[in-house]
Motif scaffolding. Sequence first.
Motif, PDB file in Angstrom:
ATOM      1  N   SER A   1      31.001  26.199  28.819  1.00  0.00           N
ATOM      2  CA  SER A   1      32.273  26.635  29.393  1.00  0.00           C
ATOM      3  C   SER A   1      32.640  28.036  28.922  1.00  0.00           C
ATOM      4  N   VAL A   2      32.410  28.322  27.649  1.00  0.00           N
ATOM      5  CA  VAL A   2      32.711  29.654  27.116  1.00  0.00           C
ATOM      6  C   VAL A   2      31.834  30.706  27.792  1.00  0.00           C
ATOM      7  N   VAL A   3      30.567  30.383  28.007  1.00  0.00           N
ATOM      8  CA  VAL A   3      29.662  31.323  28.687  1.00  0.00           C
ATOM      9  C   VAL A   3      30.144  31.600  30.105  1.00  0.00           C
ATOM     10  N   LEU A   4      30.560  30.548  30.820  1.00  0.00           N
ATOM     11  CA  LEU A   4      31.042  30.721  32.194  1.00  0.00           C
ATOM     12  C   LEU A   4      32.349  31.515  32.228  1.00  0.00           C
ATOM     13  N   ILE A   5      33.214  31.295  31.234  1.00  0.00           N
ATOM     14  CA  ILE A   5      34.458  32.073  31.143  1.00  0.00           C
ATOM     15  C   ILE A   5      34.137  33.551  30.914  1.00  0.00           C
ATOM     16  N   ALA A   6      33.177  33.813  30.032  1.00  0.00           N
ATOM     17  CA  ALA A   6      32.786  35.197  29.753  1.00  0.00           C
ATOM     18  C   ALA A   6      32.217  35.866  30.999  1.00  0.00           C
TER      19      ALA A   6
ATOM     20  N   PHE B   1      32.970  39.533  35.601  1.00  0.00           N
ATOM     21  CA  PHE B   1      33.067  39.684  37.041  1.00  0.00           C
ATOM     22  C   PHE B   1      34.358  40.396  37.423  1.00  0.00           C
ATOM     23  N   VAL B   2      35.468  39.976  36.824  1.00  0.00           N
ATOM     24  CA  VAL B   2      36.771  40.580  37.111  1.00  0.00           C
ATOM     25  C   VAL B   2      36.798  42.038  36.660  1.00  0.00           C
ATOM     26  N   VAL B   3      36.215  42.322  35.491  1.00  0.00           N
ATOM     27  CA  VAL B   3      36.186  43.699  34.988  1.00  0.00           C
ATOM     28  C   VAL B   3      35.394  44.606  35.919  1.00  0.00           C
ATOM     29  N   ILE B   4      34.272  44.105  36.443  1.00  0.00           N
ATOM     30  CA  ILE B   4      33.456  44.900  37.361  1.00  0.00           C
ATOM     31  C   ILE B   4      34.244  45.225  38.630  1.00  0.00           C
ATOM     32  N   ILE B   5      34.944  44.216  39.175  1.00  0.00           N
ATOM     33  CA  ILE B   5      35.747  44.452  40.372  1.00  0.00           C
ATOM     34  C   ILE B   5      36.848  45.461  40.101  1.00  0.00           C
ATOM     35  N   GLU B   6      37.471  45.343  38.930  1.00  0.00           N
ATOM     36  CA  GLU B   6      38.532  46.279  38.558  1.00  0.00           C
ATOM     37  C   GLU B   6      37.989  47.696  38.443  1.00  0.00           C
ATOM     38  N   ARG B   7      36.802  47.850  37.880  1.00  0.00           N
ATOM     39  CA  ARG B   7      36.209  49.175  37.726  1.00  0.00           C
ATOM     40  C   ARG B   7      35.783  49.770  39.063  1.00  0.00           C
ATOM     41  N   VAL B   8      35.251  48.911  39.950  1.00  0.00           N
ATOM     42  CA  VAL B   8      34.706  49.414  41.210  1.00  0.00           C
ATOM     43  C   VAL B   8      35.806  49.728  42.223  1.00  0.00           C
ATOM     44  N   MET B   9      36.734  48.757  42.431  1.00  0.00           N
ATOM     45  CA  MET B   9      37.716  48.942  43.496  1.00  0.00           C
ATOM     46  C   MET B   9      39.165  48.780  43.047  1.00  0.00           C
ATOM     47  N   GLY B  10      39.378  48.220  41.872  1.00  0.00           N
ATOM     48  CA  GLY B  10      40.736  47.961  41.437  1.00  0.00           C
ATOM     49  C   GLY B  10      41.142  46.546  41.834  1.00  0.00           C
TER      50      GLY B  10
END
Length: 263
Positions: A238-243, A248-257
């Motif tokens: 579960s911790v691995v999947l959370i990480a 995933f969210v950080v990548i989206i934030e960096r790419v498009m916001g």
Amino acid sequence: MQSRLKGWPNRVLMTVLYLFLLAPILVVVGISFDSESSMAFPPQGFSLQWYEKLTQNQDFITGFKVSLITAGGVALLALLIGVPVALAIARFEFRGREALSAFFLSPLLVPAIVLGLALLLVLAPLRITGTYAGLIVAHLSITIPYVIRTASMSLLTLNRSCEEAARTLGASAWVTFRKVTLPLIAPGVLAGGVIAFLISFDEAVISLFVVGPRATTLPVEIFHYVETRTDPQIAALSVVLIAISILFVVIIERVMGLKRVLR
């Protein structure tokens, strides 16, 4: 000073709310490092043995690969099907438009267990249960509606003046869509693709009906694992999947916001 004093109840409330939301995750993280062989909180000791065993669990590794491939295929096909359908529903007037919209959105109204049984009865005679094709078809039924909704909202809120200018300058309908409309609705399309990927990757109920020895998803493998064992290896997974989700969210934030994508 007085403004700070007036604002402290809101800060306390927000802190309590964040702790309430994060408490289950913090408990899971703590259990994943426990040295005991049964799940308990607080942990009795510190150990990385469950993460080490996780890397040796072939069922989880295979299930992760199956879920990743399935979710990727579902997200791509959901976009290829959902975006044209959303364009037809949002931009064109034709007989049966409401029926078309209801047809694609109807799976959201059906309980997952009923939908899973129906898919089993349809896919079993075709002999594609327990295959990637069967999993992708089953997951498409519950992911396409989300792509249609997000793409439709982007199209309905889009200022059409840019499209009209492109058509006035001689661009064809396809060129206008590819070079003007699609870039403008890209955040909504990306949001639909992300939602489709996450729903497919996390789907367990419908997958239980259509998996097989050749292709079993990670949520189903987790379900089978906890039927007989209760060690902290599940917490480590579960911790691995959370990480991975956070990454995933950080990548989206960096790419498009992230705010632009979810708007």
